[in-house]
Structures are given as structure tokens and as C-alpha cells.
Design an enzyme around this catalytic site. Structure first.
Site, PDB file in Angstrom:
ATOM      1  N   TYR A   1       0.821  -1.214   0.000  1.00  9.24           N
ATOM      2  CA  TYR A   1       0.000   0.000   0.000  1.00  9.24           C
ATOM      3  C   TYR A   1       0.860   1.271   0.000  1.00  9.24           C
ATOM      4  O   TYR A   1       0.346   2.368  -0.222  1.00  9.24           O
ATOM      5  CB  TYR A   1      -0.950   0.047   1.210  1.00  9.24           C
TER       6      TYR A   1
ATOM      7  N   HIS B   1       0.498 -11.710   1.344  1.00 13.10           N
ATOM      8  CA  HIS B   1      -0.585 -10.937   0.713  1.00 13.10           C
ATOM      9  C   HIS B   1      -1.328 -11.745  -0.354  1.00 13.10           C
ATOM     10  O   HIS B   1      -2.554 -11.709  -0.439  1.00 13.10           O
ATOM     11  CB  HIS B   1       0.000  -9.652   0.110  1.00 13.10           C
TER      12      HIS B   1
ATOM     13  N   LYS C   1       1.413  -6.904   5.590  1.00  7.59           N
ATOM     14  CA  LYS C   1       1.481  -8.031   4.652  1.00  7.59           C
ATOM     15  C   LYS C   1       2.768  -8.019   3.840  1.00  7.59           C
ATOM     16  O   LYS C   1       3.260  -6.937   3.475  1.00  7.59           O
ATOM     17  CB  LYS C   1       0.279  -7.990   3.690  1.00  7.59           C
TER      18      LYS C   1
HETATM   19  N1  LIG Z   1      -5.687  -8.713   1.434  1.00  2.68           N
HETATM   20  C1  LIG Z   1      -6.043  -8.099   0.325  1.00  2.68           C
HETATM   21  O1  LIG Z   1      -5.675  -8.454  -0.800  1.00  2.68           O
HETATM   22  C2  LIG Z   1      -6.937  -6.938   0.430  1.00  2.68           C
HETATM   23  C3  LIG Z   1      -7.083  -6.299   1.639  1.00  2.68           C
HETATM   24  N2  LIG Z   1      -7.883  -5.197   1.745  1.00  2.68           N
HETATM   25  C4  LIG Z   1      -7.989  -4.548   3.078  1.00  2.68           C
HETATM   26  O2  LIG Z   1      -9.365  -4.408   3.397  1.00  2.68           O
HETATM   27  C5  LIG Z   1      -9.671  -3.024   3.578  1.00  2.68           C
HETATM   28  C6  LIG Z   1     -11.107  -2.719   3.166  1.00  2.68           C
HETATM   29  O3  LIG Z   1     -11.332  -2.997   1.814  1.00  2.68           O
HETATM   30  P1  LIG Z   1     -11.493  -1.865   0.687  1.00  2.68           P
HETATM   31  O4  LIG Z   1     -11.319  -2.543  -0.614  1.00  2.68           O
HETATM   32  O5  LIG Z   1     -10.637  -0.730   1.017  1.00  2.68           O
HETATM   33  O6  LIG Z   1     -13.007  -1.454   0.721  1.00  2.68           O
HETATM   34  P2  LIG Z   1     -14.177  -1.178   1.775  1.00  2.68           P
HETATM   35  O7  LIG Z   1     -15.191  -2.203   1.491  1.00  2.68           O
HETATM   36  O8  LIG Z   1     -13.675  -0.987   3.135  1.00  2.68           O
HETATM   37  O9  LIG Z   1     -14.739   0.183   1.189  1.00  2.68           O
HETATM   38  C7  LIG Z   1     -13.969   1.354   1.196  1.00  2.68           C
HETATM   39  C8  LIG Z   1     -14.721   2.420   0.395  1.00  2.68           C
HETATM   40  O10 LIG Z   1     -15.954   2.719   1.036  1.00  2.68           O
HETATM   41  C9  LIG Z   1     -15.997   4.113   1.390  1.00  2.68           C
HETATM   42  N3  LIG Z   1     -16.653   4.163   2.700  1.00  2.68           N
HETATM   43  C10 LIG Z   1     -16.185   3.743   3.891  1.00  2.68           C
HETATM   44  N4  LIG Z   1     -17.089   3.920   4.866  1.00  2.68           N
HETATM   45  C11 LIG Z   1     -18.172   4.466   4.276  1.00  2.68           C
HETATM   46  C12 LIG Z   1     -19.439   4.907   4.758  1.00  2.68           C
HETATM   47  N5  LIG Z   1     -19.766   4.765   6.036  1.00  2.68           N
HETATM   48  N6  LIG Z   1     -20.300   5.449   3.865  1.00  2.68           N
HETATM   49  C13 LIG Z   1     -19.994   5.570   2.556  1.00  2.68           C
HETATM   50  N7  LIG Z   1     -18.804   5.167   2.040  1.00  2.68           N
HETATM   51  C14 LIG Z   1     -17.909   4.628   2.885  1.00  2.68           C
HETATM   52  C15 LIG Z   1     -14.562   4.573   1.414  1.00  2.68           C
HETATM   53  O11 LIG Z   1     -14.460   5.931   1.076  1.00  2.68           O
HETATM   54  P3  LIG Z   1     -13.837   7.053   2.079  1.00  2.68           P
HETATM   55  O12 LIG Z   1     -12.460   6.632   2.434  1.00  2.68           O
HETATM   56  O13 LIG Z   1     -13.881   8.285   1.250  1.00  2.68           O
HETATM   57  O14 LIG Z   1     -14.766   7.099   3.261  1.00  2.68           O
HETATM   58  C16 LIG Z   1     -13.961   3.705   0.283  1.00  2.68           C
HETATM   59  O15 LIG Z   1     -14.234   4.280  -0.964  1.00  2.68           O
HETATM   60  C17 LIG Z   1      -8.610  -2.331   2.714  1.00  2.68           C
HETATM   61  O16 LIG Z   1      -8.537  -0.957   2.970  1.00  2.68           O
HETATM   62  C18 LIG Z   1      -7.390  -3.148   3.078  1.00  2.68           C
HETATM   63  O17 LIG Z   1      -6.897  -2.768   4.336  1.00  2.68           O
HETATM   64  C19 LIG Z   1      -8.633  -4.764   0.675  1.00  2.68           C
HETATM   65  C20 LIG Z   1      -8.515  -5.353  -0.550  1.00  2.68           C
HETATM   66  C21 LIG Z   1      -7.646  -6.495  -0.772  1.00  2.68           C
HETATM   67  O1  LIG Z   2      -4.835  -5.432  -0.676  1.00  5.29           O
HETATM   68  C1  LIG Z   2      -5.144  -4.986  -1.746  1.00  5.29           C
HETATM   69  C2  LIG Z   2      -5.222  -5.781  -2.961  1.00  5.29           C
HETATM   70  O2  LIG Z   2      -4.641  -7.033  -2.804  1.00  5.29           O
HETATM   71  C3  LIG Z   2      -4.563  -5.055  -4.095  1.00  5.29           C
HETATM   72  O3  LIG Z   2      -3.248  -4.778  -3.760  1.00  5.29           O
HETATM   73  C4  LIG Z   2      -4.601  -5.853  -5.356  1.00  5.29           C
HETATM   74  O4  LIG Z   2      -5.861  -6.347  -5.553  1.00  5.29           O
HETATM   75  C5  LIG Z   2      -4.138  -5.095  -6.578  1.00  5.29           C
HETATM   76  O5  LIG Z   2      -3.533  -3.935  -6.292  1.00  5.29           O
HETATM   77  C6  LIG Z   2      -5.231  -4.799  -7.529  1.00  5.29           C
HETATM   78  O6  LIG Z   2      -5.289  -3.707  -8.035  1.00  5.29           O
HETATM   79  O7  LIG Z   2      -6.031  -5.681  -7.794  1.00  5.29           O
END
Ligand SMILES: NC(=O)C1=CN([C@@H]2O[C@H](COP(=O)(O)OP(=O)(O)OC[C@H]3O[C@@H](n4cnc5c(N)ncnc54)[C@H](OP(=O)(O)O)[C@@H]3O)[C@@H](O)[C@H]2O)C=CC1
Ligand SMILES: O=C[C@H](O)[C@@H](O)[C@@H](O)[C@H](O)C(=O)O
Length: 322
Positions: free
Chosen positions: A79, A135, A104
Site C-alpha cells: 500500500y 498478501h 502483509k
Molecule cells: N488482502 C487483500 O488483498 C486486500 C485487503 N484489503 C484490506 O481491506 C480493507 C477494506 O477494503 P477496501 O477494498 O478498502 O473497501 P471497503 O469495502 O472498506 O470500502 C472502502 C470504500 O468505502 C468508502 N466508505 C467507507 N465507509 C463508508 C461509509 N460509512 N459510507 C460511505 N462510504 C464509505 C470509502 O471511502 P472514504 O475513504 O472516502 O470514506 C472507500 O471508498 C482495505 O482498505 C485493506 O486494508 C482490501 C482489498 C484487498
Molecule cells: O490489498 C489490496 C489488494 O490485494 C490489491 O493490492 C490488489 O488487488 C491489486 O492492487 C489490484 O489492483 O487488484
């Protein structure tokens, strides 16, 4: 037959009465809930996600969340924001030992696990992480990100990660984006001495993966749900079943999605950099979804997946049940 005017006023009345209906009081404390891992350690049920949390916003978001009461932060070397996350933790004044910190190992670092953790610890300004995840099950050649190493795979990476346990640098090790097939390969390999504590996977009602979650549980592996709100521009926010359920309960759709995950038994890590949303996502105490409401969300017909594997040199895709 009722006139359109009469139907509209009936609808308004129904909507008003659902708002005035006293919500049943529950003693649930989801914000303070923890799940016990196969190591005995306790992971908080809700954490702050930080993927795509940009520079100059993630530091404040982490500080704000910790002061709100969050005790679980999820980041990753990939990240590019570990240094800011570390500063946010320091600025919050919350003692390090009160915080669950997950980071990760990035794919091009699979042959350099020791270096990978040292780099993360330095950026995060901490001596240890509570959870270190692989990851993706994909060992990418850092000299050519389109290639997978011919002489390396995630089983070897896990063997290296196992060496970290006992060094004091990691309290727990786990995996992420592992489907059943890859977990079977890992768990059945003689070099696997430690069962992953966690498998962090995409989980929301449009990607519920019931077989994978059940498989994790059967092996003593805790599931953490990422993209638990459906990620950026979530299609779930247009789902009529979810929207009307949230309205009837006087909750936001996001709060309902978080309760759905926690009540189904996995930790959730919603990402936000907005103070109002970080606040609201944590306000999940004193109410619950009924069994019927959970079943309704389980039965949503649409499907989408936020994180596919098109960008990886090896295909590790898992859908609902792979
Ligand atoms: N292991 C992996 O490969 C992965 C891990 N992750 C982890 O999981 C976390 C969460 O997943 P992520 O994909 O970020 O998505 P989320 O499902 O957490 O959604 C995040 C989005 O929702 C918005 N949001 C958050 N709260 C609200 C609310 N109450 N009302 C309206 N909009 C809202 C945020 O915008 P804003 O910030 O503007 O509020 C952002 O655009 C990641 O941040 C990461 O730490 C994610 C993807 C892959
Ligand atoms: O944790 C976050 C996700 O694994 C992300 O790193 C990947 O999914 C990749 O960047 C993508 O764009 O698909």
C-alpha cells in the site's frame, strides 16, 4: 383499487412508522468484540482498512480511528503507506500494546521474507506486528513483475514466514487471498508446521464464499473479510434489499454490512479516510441483525469481486466456492 395519491401517502406513513418504531435493544458490543485465533491471541472484530488511503490522509485517519476506539489497523507493504500509518499510531498516543496491527508481505518479496518484515517494522516504527500475512499466493520476480519465479512458490514462502515466529517480530502469521486448493497444498506439505492463524479474503454479500469460510473454520483458520463494504463505489449501495433493511433499522447500509460480517463470524476492516465515516462505521453497538435479516443478505443474487488476479503472473482466483 387505491389511487396513486393514497398509495404514496400510505408509503410515507409506513416509512415514518418504521422510523418511529423502537428498535429492539441488544447488549451487543461489536466494537469491542474479539475473535480468538488458533494461537490464543485475540483479534478485534473491527479494524480500519488502509488500501488506497493516500498520502496526507491516512496518517490522520489512523490517529482519528484510534482515538475513536478502534484497536485494529490493517495495512500492507504494497500500500506504500506504512510510514504514515506508523505516524498515525504514534500521534494517537494509544499505547502500542493496545493495538492490533496487521501488515502483509508483498509478492515480489517472497524470497526476502526477513527483509520484508524488517522494512515494514521500520516504516511502521514498531518492534513487532500482531499479524503478518502473505498478501497473495504468488511469488513474483521483482526484476520482471509479469513473471513468477520458476524455483519458488508460496509453500517456500510460508516456510520462511514460519521462521519469524519466535523472533519477536511477529505474533501471528497468516495468509490472504488463499482459496481452498492453495490452502490444501499448503496444509498438506510436510514443511507446513504452523497452520495460518488467519486467511484474509474478500467477503461481502455479493461475494460471500460460504465454502471457503467453512473450510477456513474447519482448519482452525479465522477469516477476515476485506472489501467488506464492497470497496470503492460499492455496487451494494444500490441494492434495494440492503437499503430498505438499513432504513427500517435506522442504520446506514455500511453499518448493516459490518454487522452482517461480524455476526457471521469474521472480522471486518472497513477503509475510510473520512472522519464522519470512520465514526459511523464504529457505531455498531446495541443492535443486531435478526437471523431472518442475515438470511436475506445471504440470499442477495448479485455477484461481483473487487480483487481479481488479472494482474498476477499466476492465476490464484477464488470465487464463491473455489
Ligand atoms: N488482502 C487483500 O488483498 C486486500 C485487503 N484489503 C484490506 O481491506 C480493507 C477494506 O477494503 P477496501 O477494498 O478498502 O473497501 P471497503 O469495502 O472498506 O470500502 C472502502 C470504500 O468505502 C468508502 N466508505 C467507507 N465507509 C463508508 C461509509 N460509512 N459510507 C460511505 N462510504 C464509505 C470509502 O471511502 P472514504 O475513504 O472516502 O470514506 C472507500 O471508498 C482495505 O482498505 C485493506 O486494508 C482490501 C482489498 C484487498
Ligand atoms: O490489498 C489490496 C489488494 O490485494 C490489491 O493490492 C490488489 O488487488 C491489486 O492492487 C489490484 O489492483 O487488484
Amino acid at each position: 383499487m387505491a389511487s396513486a395519491k393514497a398509495t404514496a401517502s400510505l408509503q410515507r406513513l409506513n416509512s415514518l412508522s418504521s422510523k418511529l418504531m423502537p428498535t429492539k435493544a441488544y447488549s451487543s458490543q461489536f466494537s469491542r468484540k474479539t475473535y480468538t485465533l488458533n494461537t490464543g491471541d485475540k483479534i478485534p472484530a473491527i479494524g480500519l482498512g488502509t488500501w488506497q488511503s493516500g498520502p496526507n490522509e491516512v496518517e490522520k485517519a489512523v490517529e482519528f480511528a484510534l482515538n475513536k476506539g478502534y484497536r485494529h489497523i490493517d495495512t500492507a507493504l504494497a500500500y506504500g503507506n506504512e510510514a504514515e500509518v506508523g505516524r498515525g499510531i504514534k500521534n494517537s498516543g494509544v499505547p502500542r500494546e493496545e493495538i492490533w496491527l496487521t501488515t502483509k508481505l508483498d509478492n515480489p518479496w517472497h524470497k526476502r521474507v526477513q527483509e520484508g518484515i524488517d522494512s515494514s517494522l521500520k516504516s511502521l516504527q514498531t518492534d513487532y506486528v500482531d499479524l503478518y500475512l502473505m498478501h497473495w499466493p504468488s511469488s513474483t520476480d521483482p526484476d520482471d513483475l509479469k513473471k513468477h519465479y520458476p524455483d519458488w512458490d508460496f509453500v517456500k514462502t510460508w516456510a520462511e514466514m514460519q521462521k519469524l515466529v519466535g523472533t519477536g517480530k511477529v505474533k501471528n502469521i497468516g495468509v490472504s487471498n488463499f482459496g481452498i486448493k492453495n490452502l490444501e497444498i499448503l496444509l498438506n506439505d510436510p514443511s507446513c508446521k504452523i497452520v495460518p492463524a488467519v486467511n484474509q479474503i474478500e467477503l461481502h454479500p455479493n461475494n460471500p464464499s460460504p465454502k471457503l469460510v467453512a473450510y477456513n473454520t474447519s482448519k482452525g483458520i479465522h477469516s477476515t473479510g476485506y472489501s467488506c463494504l464492497g470497496s470503492t463505489n460499492s455496487p451494494l449501495y444500490k441494492d434495494e434489499t440492503l437499503l430498505s433493511m438499513a432504513e427500517a433499522k435506522g442504520k446506514t447500509p455500511q453499518q448493516v454490512l459490518l454487522a452482517w460480517g461480524i455476526q457471521k463470524g469474521w472480522s471486518v476492516i472497513p477503509k475510510s479516510v473520512s472522519k464522519g465515516r470512520i465514526d459511523a462505521n464504529y457505531e455498531i453497538d446495541g443492535w443486531e441483525l435478526t437471523d431472518e435479516e442475515i438470511k436475506k443478505l445471504d440470499a442477495l443474487p448479485d455477484r461481483f469481486k473487487v480483487c481479481g488476479d488479472a494482474w498476477l503472473p499466476v492465476k490464484v482466483f477464488f470465487g464463491d466456492d473455489e
